[in-house]
Design an enzyme around this catalytic site. Sequence first.
Site, PDB file in Angstrom:
ATOM      1  N   LEU A  61       0.815  -1.220   0.000  1.00  0.00           N
ATOM      2  CA  LEU A  61       0.000   0.000   0.000  1.00  0.00           C
ATOM      3  C   LEU A  61       0.847   1.268   0.000  1.00  0.00           C
ATOM      4  O   LEU A  61       0.324   2.363  -0.093  1.00  0.00           O
ATOM      5  CB  LEU A  61      -0.948  -0.002   1.206  1.00  0.00           C
ATOM      6  N   ASP A 152       9.784  -8.472   3.001  1.00  0.00           N
ATOM      7  CA  ASP A 152       9.491  -8.716   1.586  1.00  0.00           C
ATOM      8  C   ASP A 152      10.123  -7.672   0.676  1.00  0.00           C
ATOM      9  O   ASP A 152      10.050  -6.474   0.930  1.00  0.00           O
ATOM     10  CB  ASP A 152       7.996  -8.743   1.335  1.00  0.00           C
ATOM     11  N   HIS A 232       5.351 -15.576  -2.684  1.00  0.00           N
ATOM     12  CA  HIS A 232       5.402 -15.675  -4.157  1.00  0.00           C
ATOM     13  C   HIS A 232       6.318 -16.771  -4.707  1.00  0.00           C
ATOM     14  O   HIS A 232       7.319 -16.500  -5.378  1.00  0.00           O
ATOM     15  CB  HIS A 232       5.755 -14.334  -4.787  1.00  0.00           C
ATOM     16  N   ASP A 305       0.702  -9.787  -4.349  1.00  0.00           N
ATOM     17  CA  ASP A 305       1.951  -9.013  -4.433  1.00  0.00           C
ATOM     18  C   ASP A 305       1.709  -7.725  -5.220  1.00  0.00           C
ATOM     19  O   ASP A 305       2.542  -7.293  -6.025  1.00  0.00           O
ATOM     20  CB  ASP A 305       3.082  -9.824  -5.063  1.00  0.00           C
TER      21      ASP A 305
END
Length: 451
Positions: A61, A152, A232, A305
């Site tokens: 975000l 991440d 992922h 993602d």
Amino acid sequence: MAENTYLIRGAAILGGEAEDLLIRDGIIAARGKDLHDDDATVIDGTGLVALPGMVDVHTHLREPGREDAETVETGTRAAALGGFTAVHAMANSNPVADTAGVVEQVHSLGRASGWVDVRPVGAVTVGLAGEQLAELGAMADSRAQVRMFSDDGICVHDPVLMRRALEYVKAFDGVVAQHAQEPRLTAGAQMNEGTVSAVLGLAGWPAVAEESIIARDVLLTQHVGSRLHVCHVSTAGSVEIVRWAKARGINVTAEVTPHHLLLTDELVRSYDPVYKVNPPLRTDADVQALREGLADGTIDVVGTDHAPHPSEHKECEWAQAAMGMTGLETALSVVQETMIETGLMTWADFARVTSFTPAVIGRVADQGRPLEEGEPANVILVDPAARWTVDPHKMATMGRNSPFKGKELPGSVVATFFKGHPTVLNGKLNTPYRYAGNYPTPDAAGAVSGS
């Protein structure tokens, strides 16, 4: 008519038999045939599929600090339109979400927006630097109640630090979500290592860079007795390692992105930076293995993602372009195309990998619940027969970097109910949910105020 009462008539529950759902005061008040309520606003569900609201375990975000790419407001609008009722906001903001103060700010921004439940992901290490554990306990005890931690975008490559993180989160039933990428094997890498990279002369990103970290981390997880989530997953080898770990009872879960279920490294031949992503697009054989892994439960969930970038960070030379793709508003359609229309999964399976299981992994108690009487009314209505063409400029996200631009996709979200309130109606944003009570909200300077 009561403002907070809705009667959905004749929707196929999880793609099965058509039934009615009565929503009242944020709860599913009844489920069955021929329901009536004189106070209810009636919504025709004929031909639609009713599903639990989707839960994304992997969303960027960008706020605070990177509002030129996305804000909590714009990102959660996109999420609602995409059928999500909860998202996990990754920690690589500026400042990094590595303290209780920052995760509370993100959580407060989510409540102020009111489109979906925003669950902040805390950083594993201070500043994502990989040198010192962040304030994991303080973030867990904060108002945001963080249960997922991830650096991440950067791998926690130090095995000692990774072990300590896994040990630490056990105290509050947390999970470490690892970005599996051995940095020494990917220095300067631009795309998947293989035939296409050799032809294009671009530095290759070997599958073993991902697979070696996953192998190490599942063994660390087994040794510590903790929880590991692999972000992922992108290679056939990674699927096999996760399958091996699960067969031995190791507490590991894994996600796959929609774009890795559909796109291959052949697209990089265009040199269009919209296809530059981390981990990179892989081969068709990898795509097929990922689909099979998601279908048989080796891969637990779909995570978008969602990674919006300002246009200038994508509309440039390949080597200089940022890595990442948007995904919140296309995820449902891509999964429908790759998994449901291929016969690999049903809509009930879809609910498992996009709602039920993600909520369990993130420990979000009131999301991913069955569509049954007495359960929270986080519900979406999907038109599986719809077809639409992706136009990034018509999306709610600020990011225009969709790899599906111009592609026709199946399925559309007709309505999203968040806590019983319709945030999306007739495929368009309606109004946000408004929380009751005095909860701290961010002021202009980013600090929180209130009790």
